[in-house]
Write a protein that holds these residues in place. Structure first.
Motif, mmCIF file in Angstrom:
data_model
loop_
_atom_site.group_PDB
_atom_site.id
_atom_site.type_symbol
_atom_site.label_atom_id
_atom_site.label_comp_id
_atom_site.label_asym_id
_atom_site.label_seq_id
_atom_site.Cartn_x
_atom_site.Cartn_y
_atom_site.Cartn_z
ATOM 1 N N GLN A 130 36.621 -3.843 -14.674
ATOM 2 C CA GLN A 130 37.430 -4.658 -13.777
ATOM 3 C C GLN A 130 36.965 -4.442 -12.344
ATOM 4 O O GLN A 130 36.755 -3.310 -11.908
ATOM 5 C CB GLN A 130 38.908 -4.256 -13.905
ATOM 6 C CG GLN A 130 39.847 -4.954 -12.936
ATOM 7 C CD GLN A 130 40.032 -6.429 -13.285
ATOM 8 O OE1 GLN A 130 40.209 -6.765 -14.450
ATOM 9 N NE2 GLN A 130 39.974 -7.300 -12.296
ATOM 10 N N LEU A 131 36.751 -5.502 -11.563
ATOM 11 C CA LEU A 131 36.402 -5.389 -10.153
ATOM 12 C C LEU A 131 37.650 -5.094 -9.335
ATOM 13 O O LEU A 131 38.765 -5.468 -9.706
ATOM 14 C CB LEU A 131 35.737 -6.666 -9.656
ATOM 15 C CG LEU A 131 34.419 -7.050 -10.333
ATOM 16 C CD1 LEU A 131 33.890 -8.361 -9.757
ATOM 17 C CD2 LEU A 131 33.397 -5.946 -10.165
ATOM 18 N N SER A 132 37.437 -4.390 -8.186
ATOM 19 C CA SER A 132 38.579 -4.044 -7.338
ATOM 20 C C SER A 132 38.140 -4.017 -5.884
ATOM 21 O O SER A 132 37.035 -3.572 -5.561
ATOM 22 C CB SER A 132 39.141 -2.676 -7.736
ATOM 23 O OG SER A 132 40.137 -2.263 -6.818
ATOM 24 N N ASN A 133 39.032 -4.472 -4.982
ATOM 25 C CA ASN A 133 38.789 -4.412 -3.538
ATOM 26 C C ASN A 133 39.388 -3.160 -2.908
ATOM 27 O O ASN A 133 39.302 -2.973 -1.692
ATOM 28 C CB ASN A 133 39.385 -5.644 -2.848
ATOM 29 C CG ASN A 133 38.573 -6.903 -3.122
ATOM 30 O OD1 ASN A 133 37.361 -6.820 -3.318
ATOM 31 N ND2 ASN A 133 39.224 -8.055 -3.152
ATOM 32 N N ALA A 134 39.992 -2.297 -3.721
ATOM 33 C CA ALA A 134 40.657 -1.111 -3.178
ATOM 34 C C ALA A 134 39.639 -0.170 -2.543
ATOM 35 O O ALA A 134 38.519 -0.018 -3.032
ATOM 36 C CB ALA A 134 41.415 -0.389 -4.285
ATOM 37 N N THR A 135 40.028 0.489 -1.435
ATOM 38 C CA THR A 135 39.153 1.459 -0.760
ATOM 39 C C THR A 135 39.729 2.864 -0.785
ATOM 40 O O THR A 135 39.083 3.794 -0.305
ATOM 41 C CB THR A 135 38.925 1.039 0.702
ATOM 42 O OG1 THR A 135 40.186 0.991 1.376
ATOM 43 C CG2 THR A 135 38.236 -0.318 0.780
ATOM 44 N N PRO A 176 31.607 -5.876 -3.218
ATOM 45 C CA PRO A 176 30.955 -5.821 -1.909
ATOM 46 C C PRO A 176 31.960 -5.800 -0.760
ATOM 47 O O PRO A 176 31.730 -5.163 0.265
ATOM 48 C CB PRO A 176 30.099 -7.086 -1.894
ATOM 49 C CG PRO A 176 29.787 -7.333 -3.336
ATOM 50 C CD PRO A 176 31.028 -6.930 -4.077
ATOM 51 N N LYS A 177 33.105 -6.477 -0.939
ATOM 52 C CA LYS A 177 34.121 -6.480 0.113
ATOM 53 C C LYS A 177 34.659 -5.067 0.348
ATOM 54 O O LYS A 177 34.818 -4.614 1.492
ATOM 55 C CB LYS A 177 35.271 -7.416 -0.266
ATOM 56 C CG LYS A 177 36.389 -7.509 0.789
ATOM 57 C CD LYS A 177 37.462 -8.479 0.342
ATOM 58 C CE LYS A 177 38.520 -8.649 1.435
ATOM 59 N NZ LYS A 177 39.184 -7.406 1.791
ATOM 60 N N ALA A 178 34.912 -4.323 -0.761
ATOM 61 C CA ALA A 178 35.422 -2.957 -0.620
ATOM 62 C C ALA A 178 34.387 -2.063 0.060
ATOM 63 O O ALA A 178 34.715 -1.245 0.928
ATOM 64 C CB ALA A 178 35.791 -2.396 -1.991
ATOM 65 N N ARG A 229 32.270 0.807 4.995
ATOM 66 C CA ARG A 229 31.223 0.923 6.016
ATOM 67 C C ARG A 229 31.796 0.734 7.414
ATOM 68 O O ARG A 229 31.465 1.472 8.354
ATOM 69 C CB ARG A 229 30.124 -0.114 5.757
ATOM 70 C CG ARG A 229 28.965 -0.049 6.758
ATOM 71 C CD ARG A 229 28.027 -1.229 6.604
ATOM 72 N NE ARG A 229 28.710 -2.486 6.862
ATOM 73 C CZ ARG A 229 28.978 -2.937 8.091
ATOM 74 N NH1 ARG A 229 28.656 -2.226 9.156
ATOM 75 N NH2 ARG A 229 29.595 -4.095 8.247
ATOM 76 N N GLN A 230 32.673 -0.267 7.558
ATOM 77 C CA GLN A 230 33.271 -0.518 8.866
ATOM 78 C C GLN A 230 34.125 0.667 9.319
ATOM 79 O O GLN A 230 34.112 1.049 10.496
ATOM 80 C CB GLN A 230 34.116 -1.799 8.809
ATOM 81 C CG GLN A 230 33.276 -3.071 8.636
ATOM 82 C CD GLN A 230 34.131 -4.312 8.423
ATOM 83 O OE1 GLN A 230 35.322 -4.215 8.091
ATOM 84 N NE2 GLN A 230 33.531 -5.476 8.616
ATOM 85 N N GLN A 231 34.852 1.277 8.362
ATOM 86 C CA GLN A 231 35.666 2.443 8.709
ATOM 87 C C GLN A 231 34.770 3.616 9.135
ATOM 88 O O GLN A 231 35.099 4.340 10.085
ATOM 89 C CB GLN A 231 36.534 2.845 7.513
ATOM 90 C CG GLN A 231 37.630 1.833 7.187
ATOM 91 C CD GLN A 231 38.367 2.182 5.900
ATOM 92 O OE1 GLN A 231 37.924 3.039 5.131
ATOM 93 N NE2 GLN A 231 39.488 1.503 5.663
ATOM 94 N N ALA A 232 33.622 3.805 8.421
ATOM 95 C CA ALA A 232 32.705 4.891 8.773
ATOM 96 C C ALA A 232 32.109 4.671 10.155
ATOM 97 O O ALA A 232 31.985 5.606 10.957
ATOM 98 C CB ALA A 232 31.597 4.995 7.730
#
Length: 616
Positions: free
Chosen positions: A126-131, A142-144, A149-152
């Motif tokens: 199952q794909l997930s956007n959770a981080t 890829p969105k997750a 990356r943006q948070q880092a």
């Protein structure tokens, strides 16, 4: 099971004709128009009614059909010229379609239903956007990943703003910072020391150690000329201990392939320092070693013909080609010629009258002097002149000691020959003119007892002689040599009190070493040569287990080989400069190369830093 072979169809099944008649076995033929037929491999049907024959062909070139399988369907038979043939739809085509479809359907039925993926098996996930999820059954989109990356980037910052050379890798940038910090610490440490302060510990130092070092500057006196240097410690030394430096002897070399068997009695090096020969007391009486690398000496195979008995001395000719060995049984001397690693015995010359104690070559490798055992009834010396590989006996001097000559040595120029003997005057020097050896006048002050060995200083201005100590005379004496005149030099301090069996100057003239009897602390004694004065050096860490009998420096004065009575019978020392703790006595300064204090702690054999203030 593999799918059954099928063949391409031909649009409109264009026809052509046989050019000639064929029989029922013919596997190649010509048609009117080969372009009407599909490329090989493929099927063709000859005839148009129920008697038709289907064939399989594997090659087509223009109008030539070859590689034909007859009767692929139907019965193979003869066909006349003009018979029609074409790529028609055949029973084989239909059956192949049906069988392949059935086979594929069976395979599909046997494919298992997909399983959910896990950490141990592949499957559907199952794909997930959770981080911030801890799930192990979902995959990041890829969105997750972009969110992480943006948070880092937000937390790490813009790497291009780093004040380091490397701006692409945070790890490399941090390593660069630490490198510069360590380099800066070393600069601070050096500055503290130059200003007279001290920094305890070893590099890399902590900032606290550097700060403490800076504090010492206020109470330290900067002495003009003080110098920092790295040096090997000869014993355990603590930071701030006063130290003095001496020439040191490290027993740190490897001898492989076999040690001498029995007491090492004589030692000699080739002029390039590659080969070392040891004369010893037990069979095979001679061991030859080759330096394979710095600090590694490997025993060579024994010569085919060995000395016949106890070997007492050995000497390589200065050209490195010949090796003479003195021994106690006839023929009393054995001479070898070296070719690479092979030593071949030469024919015996006219033999000495009795067993021999010492051998020495002249610097040009032409003359060989031999010290002979004698009670006065036979000559105590034998002299030879080499012509090619032959040794020719030449006349003895008109006068020679009426007792055993234990040691012989040519002067560096080859003009003089010194001998040490068992009868007064114990030391004699001969001047050589061609093949003639004429004795010089004995010195006014002679040694007090039997002398066993003699060695010339490389300058030829001084010689040392050693042997048994007399009641009022030392075992070691130095003589000044000038204009054929021998003059006894005043005795230095700390001369050996026990019998000296062998002694030698180092080829650079800086050291004099002796191999002796007596207690462990005096079996190997070395001196620094300062003008005509001998300054005793500290005892090495390794003390000989029994009396020393052989001693020889390598030509570059880097190694010292010592043969002795027990243990391994042979040790090869490396000569270096080492630091030892000072007792704060003026006597220490008299003997030292330099003096100062340690700025690092260390053990024997470790290389550490010291400050030297006084240097010779």
């Amino acid at each position: 099971m593999a799918l059954q072979q099928s063949y391409p169809a031909a649009v409109n099944s264009r026809q052509t004709e046989l050019v000639g008649t064929i029989d029922d076995t013919q596997t190649s033929f010509e048609v009117l128009d080969g372009s009407a037929l599909p490329d090989a491999p493929n099927l063709l049907t000859l005839g148009t009614d129920e008697s038709a024959e289907t064939i399989l062909y594997t090659a087509k070139s223009g109008n030539q059909i070859t590689g034909v399988t007859r009767g692929f369907e139907g019965v193979a038979k003869s066909w006349v010229a003009g018979t029609k043939l074409a790529r028609y739809f055949t029973a084989y085509d239909h059956d192949t379609f049906r069988q392949n479809v059935s086979d594929l359907n069976t395979r599909l039925d046997n494919i298992p239903a997909p399983q959910d993926a896990s950490l141990t098996q592949k499957g559907v996930v199952q794909l997930s956007n959770a981080t911030e999820s801890n799930s192990e059954t979902e995959a990041a989109t890829p969105k997750a990943i972009n969110t992480v990356r943006q948070q880092a980037d937000t937390k790490i910052g813009d790497l291009t703003q780093l004040q380091t050379t490397d701006k692409d890798s945070l790890v490399d940038a941090l390593n660069e910072v630490f490198t510069h910090v360590d380099e800066g610490k070393e600069l601070v440490k050096t500055a503290v020391i130059v200003k007279g302060g001290t920094v305890v510990g070893t590099s890399p130092h902590s900032f606290q150690q550097l700060a403490d070092g800076i504090d010492t500057i206020e109470t330290s006196t900067v002495i003009n000329g003080q110098m920092k240097q790295s040096i090997t410690f000869g014993e355990s030394i603590q930071a701030f201990d006063p130290v003095v430096t001496y020439e040191g002897f490290l027993n740190n070399n490897t001898i492989s392939g076999g040690l001498p068997t029995g007491t090492g009695r004589g030692a000699t090096w080739t002029p390039d320092g590659v080969y070392l020969a040891i004369a010893h007391q037990e069979a095979p009486f001679l061991s030859i070693y080759k330096k394979s690398a710095e600090g590694i000496f490997i025993k060579l195979a024994n010569p085919a013909i060995l000395p016949t008995g106890i070997a007492i001395d050995a000497a390589f000719s200065p050209d490195g080609v010949y090796l003479a060995v003195a021994h106690v049984t006839s023929p009393f001397i054995t001479v070898y010629k070296r070719t690479g690693d092979t030593f071949t015995k030469l024919a015996n010359p006219i033999l000495p009258a009795d067993y021999t104690w010492s051998v020495a070559w002249s610097p040009d490798s032409v003359y060989l002097a031999v010290g002979v055992s004698s009670s006065g009834s036979v000559p105590s010396i034998a002299l030879y002149k080499r012509n090619g590989d032959s040794l020719n006996k030449i006349n003895n001097p008109s006068s020679y000691p009426a007792a055993t000559i234990y040691g012989v040595a040519f002067s560096p120029s080859g003009t003089y020959l010194a001998v040490a003997s068992g009868i007064s005057p114990y030391l004699m020097v001969y001047r050589r003119t061609g093949d003639s050896f004429v004795a010089l006048s004995a010195p006014t002050i002679i040694p007090g007892s039997t002398m066993y060995y003699v060695s010339w200083h490389p300058s030829e201005t001084m010689l040392a002689i050693g042997g048994a100590a007399g009641q009022t005379t030392p075992a070691l004496s130095l003589y000044r040599f000038s204009g054929s005149l021998l003059t006894k030099i005043n005795d230095s301090d700390d001369l050996p009190s026990t019998t000296i069996n062998r002694l030698t100057f180092s080829p650079d003239g800086k050291l004099l070493s002796t191999a002796n009897g007596g207690a462990a602390s005096v079996r190997f004694v070395s001196y620094r040569v300062v003008g005509e004065t001998l300054i005793k050096l500290p005892d090495p860490e390794f003390l000989l287990p029994a009396a020393g009998y052989a001693i020889a420096y390598s030509p570059n004065s880097q190694y010292l080989a010592i043969g002795y009575q027990g243990g391994n019978y042979l040790s090869i020392f490396t000569i270096n400069t080492e630091a030892r703790k000072s007792t704060n006595a003026i006597a220490d300064l008299k003997k030292a190369l330099s003096a100062g204090y340690a700025i690092e702690s260390g053990s024997a054999g470790e290389t550490k830093e010291i400050i030297t203030i006084w240097r010779s």
